[in-house]
Design an enzyme around this catalytic site. Sequence first.
Site, PDB file in Angstrom:
ATOM      1  CG  ASP A   1      -2.684  -4.561   8.069  1.00 18.21           C
ATOM      2  OD1 ASP A   1      -2.061  -3.775   8.800  1.00 18.21           O
ATOM      3  OD2 ASP A   1      -3.579  -4.192   7.270  1.00 18.21           O
TER       4      ASP A   1
ATOM      5  CG  ASP B   1      -0.366   0.270   2.512  1.00 21.61           C
ATOM      6  OD1 ASP B   1       0.883   0.348   2.602  1.00 21.61           O
ATOM      7  OD2 ASP B   1      -1.114   0.403   3.499  1.00 21.61           O
TER       8      ASP B   1
END
Length: 683
Positions: free
Chosen positions: A504, A351
């Site tokens: 996560d 990301d």
Amino acid sequence: MKIIIVTSCTGEKAIKHDKALTLADFKKGTEGIAIAENAIKEHLLPSEEMYTGQQHVRLMRGVKAFRKKFPKPDSTSSIELHILSAGYGIISGQQKIAPYETTFTGMKAKELRQWADQLGIPADIRTLLSQPYNLALILLGDSYLKACAFDDHLKLGGPTLVFCGSRMAKKMPNTKDLKVVSLANPEAKRFGCSLIGLKGELAGRYLKSIAENPKALQAIWRAKKMLDKLEFKGGTPKKKKAVPNPAVNRVIQLPTDWNTRSKNRRLRYFIPEWDDLVDNDYDFEHDIHSGGSGTWANEVYAHQMYPEPNYDGLLISKVVAEKSKSKREKINELGVHRFLRVPDSFPVMGDCGAFGYINEDIPPYSTTEILDYYTRLGFDFGVSIDHLIVKATAQKKRERYQLTIQNAEDFLKEHNAQDLPWTPMGAVQGWDPKSYAEAARQCVAMGYQYIALGGLTRTQTKGVLELLDEVKKVVPKSVGLHLFGLARIDAMKQFADLGVTSVDSASLLRRAWMGTGQNYVTMQGIFYTAIRVPEAGKSFRAKRMVEEGRASASEVKQLDKACMQALQDFDNDRVSVQYVLDILREYDHLITPNRTDTTELLRHTLEDRPWKKCGCPICKKDGIQVVIFRGNNRNRRRGFHNTYVFYKLLEKALNGEPISFKRKETLSQLTLPSILTGTDNAI
């Protein structure tokens, strides 16, 4: 290469015992010594492990460096360590001995001579030094040199170096191959240690130099100013440049069924990569890094220390991947899988790292740039560019919301146009359940098969569940759903039931070095505080004590050493819990005088000894070091352990098993970590 060392016994010993042998026991001869030893036979240790005085400790650093370089003594390389003991006489470093209280220091000349002769010291040392060798190092104080009774008839088997005081230096014989180096306070100051430990420091440096380059044996011996060859700039050892370790730079091998097991999990756990590496060969006894200092090239990830990873994938943000020039260059050279030392089949998600640019008006990246980045580096999953809404004004929230949706649309269109080989993920932001659901609906309408919800780390579990309930209404079961920064064990099954397929978080890993009382977790759900022992001369807390005048540098160093020795002795069942607590309390009071007393928390840790009951490879290998709050190599190991436990508990939670967390009454003032109760504030 054969090296012989003769050093003296020290008053400080690894074991203190009320039945320690005395001179009276030794004077009873072999039979009397055997009887006295038998009374405390469980406390016998090899002599090189018994002594803990500064001379011996510093010498052993060099001995261990030599042994590491030449692990199998043979005809070409060996080191013989001998100790001149005022009780046992001249003994090898491997001979097991009992704790004792006997010294030549302070004996009257006649008594010393008679006792040394009775022990056979003059004859034994002559025999020892008459054999062929490449170097002998003699590290004896005045009284111990007198016990040897060296004279001009001394025959040596090779170059022999004696470190001693100035008075005895004048009395040493004029013998071929004998070199005497006189030591006093100026030399102690020059080499940054006490006079009592100086002989060991110099010998240790000599041996380390030989281990690094065998030619140093002759080069140092022949030098006109020998001490110049042993000196490091500033009176302390130079910080070695980081030395790469090819053995750690390897891709892990996954068990044959790992991918199948991971893919079949109801919910997969990814852990963010934040340079969480440790030195696999760290010297805890002396706090020395095997590679000089830590770098990617000489340290290992958690997944290299366990039989298999304790997570289903890794998440690496562009902000983190490019935070330094060296890391950016290396990861671009190798790609993410090779850089993280995982096989291509191991999932790696990327990301942009929106937390890194949360204060910027717009993200610093373009869609084209990010698509190229994910492709070049070989990511398996790539998230579109989002902009965090938390802390933004009402107007900014709406702007960032629309920007995130537009970026997701552009991202997917370009991904499809280029037919890229990795899975695109649409980033979703919002400020309430309906705004999140609407953004998710639009991403699904664009054609995304995997979306990721961000900005929820500060949201209570109840709020997250309400939000997911709304999102579920517009997201088909066939679409994957990821939650950024959320790993609430008590809600994992509910998350999975509401369509979440992956999460996560590194919160429990970071909990290892954050706060007090919740640093180490067990499979039973019990939390323990780590034991703070700031390293003298390195820790900012230890330095601050000296700067503020609360203690001198030498006092801090002594307390540091006393604490670490007490903890090691405790781990080996040599001292009591209360003994350790008393020493820790003295140091802790200097560290932070006004801090709430943590004695009962520490007692909880020491009495329960959780590291002894843990089956994870790190706890089994490094023992009590895992619960000591002190530097990267201990703290991150504790974080790795916590991740191991979390992953095991996650599996149970997903299978519907109740996960309960326990604490003793002494911990009643603490709350359970937010990571487990639904108030996780970590990013």
